[in-house]
Design an enzyme around this catalytic site. Structure first.
Site, PDB file in Angstrom:
ATOM      1  N   LYS A  86       0.812  -1.213   0.000  1.00  0.00           N
ATOM      2  CA  LYS A  86       0.000   0.000   0.000  1.00  0.00           C
ATOM      3  C   LYS A  86       0.850   1.269   0.000  1.00  0.00           C
ATOM      4  O   LYS A  86       0.364   2.348  -0.354  1.00  0.00           O
ATOM      5  CB  LYS A  86      -0.944   0.014   1.201  1.00  0.00           C
ATOM      6  CG  LYS A  86      -0.282   0.152   2.552  1.00  0.00           C
ATOM      7  CD  LYS A  86      -1.299   0.133   3.670  1.00  0.00           C
ATOM      8  CE  LYS A  86      -0.644   0.254   5.028  1.00  0.00           C
ATOM      9  NZ  LYS A  86       0.079   1.526   5.228  1.00  0.00           N
ATOM     10  N   ASP A  87       2.133   1.160   0.388  1.00  0.00           N
ATOM     11  CA  ASP A  87       3.008   2.338   0.426  1.00  0.00           C
ATOM     12  C   ASP A  87       3.607   2.680  -0.938  1.00  0.00           C
ATOM     13  O   ASP A  87       4.123   3.786  -1.126  1.00  0.00           O
ATOM     14  CB  ASP A  87       4.157   2.118   1.409  1.00  0.00           C
ATOM     15  CG  ASP A  87       3.696   2.075   2.856  1.00  0.00           C
ATOM     16  OD1 ASP A  87       2.610   2.619   3.150  1.00  0.00           O
ATOM     17  OD2 ASP A  87       4.427   1.498   3.691  1.00  0.00           O
ATOM     18  N   ARG A 134      -8.735   8.519   5.106  1.00  0.00           N
ATOM     19  CA  ARG A 134      -9.737   7.474   4.897  1.00  0.00           C
ATOM     20  C   ARG A 134     -10.271   6.958   6.229  1.00  0.00           C
ATOM     21  O   ARG A 134     -11.496   6.859   6.422  1.00  0.00           O
ATOM     22  CB  ARG A 134      -9.109   6.318   4.105  1.00  0.00           C
ATOM     23  CG  ARG A 134      -9.966   5.057   4.023  1.00  0.00           C
ATOM     24  CD  ARG A 134      -9.203   3.934   3.347  1.00  0.00           C
ATOM     25  NE  ARG A 134      -7.926   3.671   3.992  1.00  0.00           N
ATOM     26  CZ  ARG A 134      -7.788   2.898   5.076  1.00  0.00           C
ATOM     27  NH1 ARG A 134      -8.837   2.325   5.618  1.00  0.00           N
ATOM     28  NH2 ARG A 134      -6.590   2.698   5.600  1.00  0.00           N
ATOM     29  N   ARG A 135      -9.371   6.626   7.160  1.00  0.00           N
ATOM     30  CA  ARG A 135      -9.820   6.104   8.452  1.00  0.00           C
ATOM     31  C   ARG A 135     -10.612   7.144   9.227  1.00  0.00           C
ATOM     32  O   ARG A 135     -11.628   6.820   9.871  1.00  0.00           O
ATOM     33  CB  ARG A 135      -8.612   5.623   9.258  1.00  0.00           C
ATOM     34  CG  ARG A 135      -8.033   4.327   8.725  1.00  0.00           C
ATOM     35  CD  ARG A 135      -6.713   3.971   9.379  1.00  0.00           C
ATOM     36  NE  ARG A 135      -6.279   2.637   8.972  1.00  0.00           N
ATOM     37  CZ  ARG A 135      -5.023   2.218   9.001  1.00  0.00           C
ATOM     38  NH1 ARG A 135      -4.056   3.033   9.423  1.00  0.00           N
ATOM     39  NH2 ARG A 135      -4.720   0.982   8.618  1.00  0.00           N
ATOM     40  N   ARG A 158       2.013   4.044  17.864  1.00  0.00           N
ATOM     41  CA  ARG A 158       0.588   4.389  17.836  1.00  0.00           C
ATOM     42  C   ARG A 158      -0.197   3.614  18.899  1.00  0.00           C
ATOM     43  O   ARG A 158      -1.091   4.160  19.539  1.00  0.00           O
ATOM     44  CB  ARG A 158       0.016   4.139  16.440  1.00  0.00           C
ATOM     45  CG  ARG A 158       0.422   5.214  15.431  1.00  0.00           C
ATOM     46  CD  ARG A 158      -0.083   4.912  14.039  1.00  0.00           C
ATOM     47  NE  ARG A 158       0.721   3.901  13.376  1.00  0.00           N
ATOM     48  CZ  ARG A 158       0.325   3.183  12.341  1.00  0.00           C
ATOM     49  NH1 ARG A 158      -0.911   3.336  11.864  1.00  0.00           N
ATOM     50  NH2 ARG A 158       1.121   2.306  11.777  1.00  0.00           N
ATOM     51  N   CYS A 245      -1.821   9.136  -0.609  1.00  0.00           N
ATOM     52  CA  CYS A 245      -2.130   9.115   0.815  1.00  0.00           C
ATOM     53  C   CYS A 245      -3.162  10.182   1.202  1.00  0.00           C
ATOM     54  O   CYS A 245      -3.833  10.054   2.218  1.00  0.00           O
ATOM     55  CB  CYS A 245      -0.865   9.310   1.627  1.00  0.00           C
ATOM     56  SG  CYS A 245       0.309   7.938   1.500  1.00  0.00           S
TER      57      CYS A 245
END
Length: 302
Positions: A86-87, A134-135, A158, A245
């Protein structure tokens, strides 16, 4: 004359615990099929690792977690690089190719909220930390009262932010937490279709130079056809949206035999969402992703 298969494979990786764990999964898979090959990790520091405070959109460079690894390949300091798929930017880097997409992990999202076991049970106005538009958008659709604050850093950083009380909750990838040995931090799994992941979430990409046929042949042994098809569809969708992103886009493809189902979403400023759904042959994964993107754009998302 073609090169003989290398006896030592230099594997570029980021230095974070999660990246090292994911690279370890790839090395273990390679060792199972090529026990005669010695794999040596080559730790590379990326722009995204050097600056963990500013939002990714402020770093001013595409591929903030991947370009330094790609440079190591192009400069001959490594033979392959392991990325969180995804990166990777959706535009391929000149001279490089995705040599293998191994079996994918669980692509779903996880709520990290201590003893609170659902998003609905967070206290009114609770603080949810995330660096992902998105989150944040997905959480606000379910709980518009939440206070979304920026949060970046490694998986462990996190999780620690929540455990230390600096935020009430965060949302992270199930696969990342499990690979980092932080399964116990998962308060709840957030199920699709309400919570769709980033395109190619939980998938790994093994990248190599296009002119290294010896390396490409060696790495091809750990390719997973279903993971390749699913990520191809998801990334084709993101590519044709010209997203990165900063775009709150989500996509999840599931493959069952020769059949592929693609579910996508883009979250818009007024709290709405543009959804698409495609089903077709897995062999046409890229076309399905492009069709989903075209429909999304036609419905007003740019």
């Amino acid at each position: 004359m073609s090169r003989a298969a290398p006896s030592v494979l230099r594997v570029a990786t980021r230095g974070t615990p999660l990246a090292r764990a994911q690279t370890g999964l790839v090395i273990d898979a390679l060792r199972r099929v090529h026990p005669q090959v010695q794999c040596e990790p080559v730790v590379v520091r990326t722009v995204g690792d050097a600056d963990t405070t500013r939002p990714l959109t402020a770093l001013g460079e595409r591929g903030v977690f991947t370009k330094a690894l790609q440079d190591a390949l192009l400069e001959g300091r490594a033979d392959v690089a392991v990325h969180s798929f995804k990166d990777l930017p959706t535009e391929p880097a000149p001279g490089l190719t995705i040599a293998a997409v191994p079996r994918r992990g669980d692509p779903r999202e996880a709520l990290v909220a201590g003893s609170v076991r659902s998003l609905a049970d967070l206290e009114p106005g609770a603080t949810l930390g995330t660096g992902s538009p998105r989150r944040g958008a997905q959480a606000l659709r379910r709980r518009p009262d939440l206070n979304i604050v920026p949060l970046r850093g490694s998986v462990g950083t996190r999780v620690a932010a929540q455990r230390e009380g600096r935020i009430h909750a965060t949302i992270m990838a199930v696969a990342g937490l499990r690979r980092a040995g932080l399964d116990a931090a998962i308060s709840a799994v957030l199920e699709p279709p309400d919570f769709l992941p980033a395109p190619a979430q939980a998938a790994l990409a093994v990248e190599a130079r296009t002119d290294r046929a010896d390396v490409l042949a060696l790495v091809a042994a750990i390719e997973d056809a279903s993971a390749r098809a699913a990520t191809t569809a998801e990334r084709a969708f993101l590519h044709d949206l010209q997203g990165g992103c900063s775009l709150p886009a989500a996509a999840l493809a599931t493959v069952n035999g020769d059949d592929l189902v693609l579910d996508t979403a883009v979250y818009v400023e007024d709290g709405g969402v543009v959804r698409t759904y495609r089903r077709g042959p897995a062999a046409e994964a890229a076309a399905l992703g492009r069709e989903a993107a075209a429909e999304t754009v036609a419905r007003g998302v740019t």
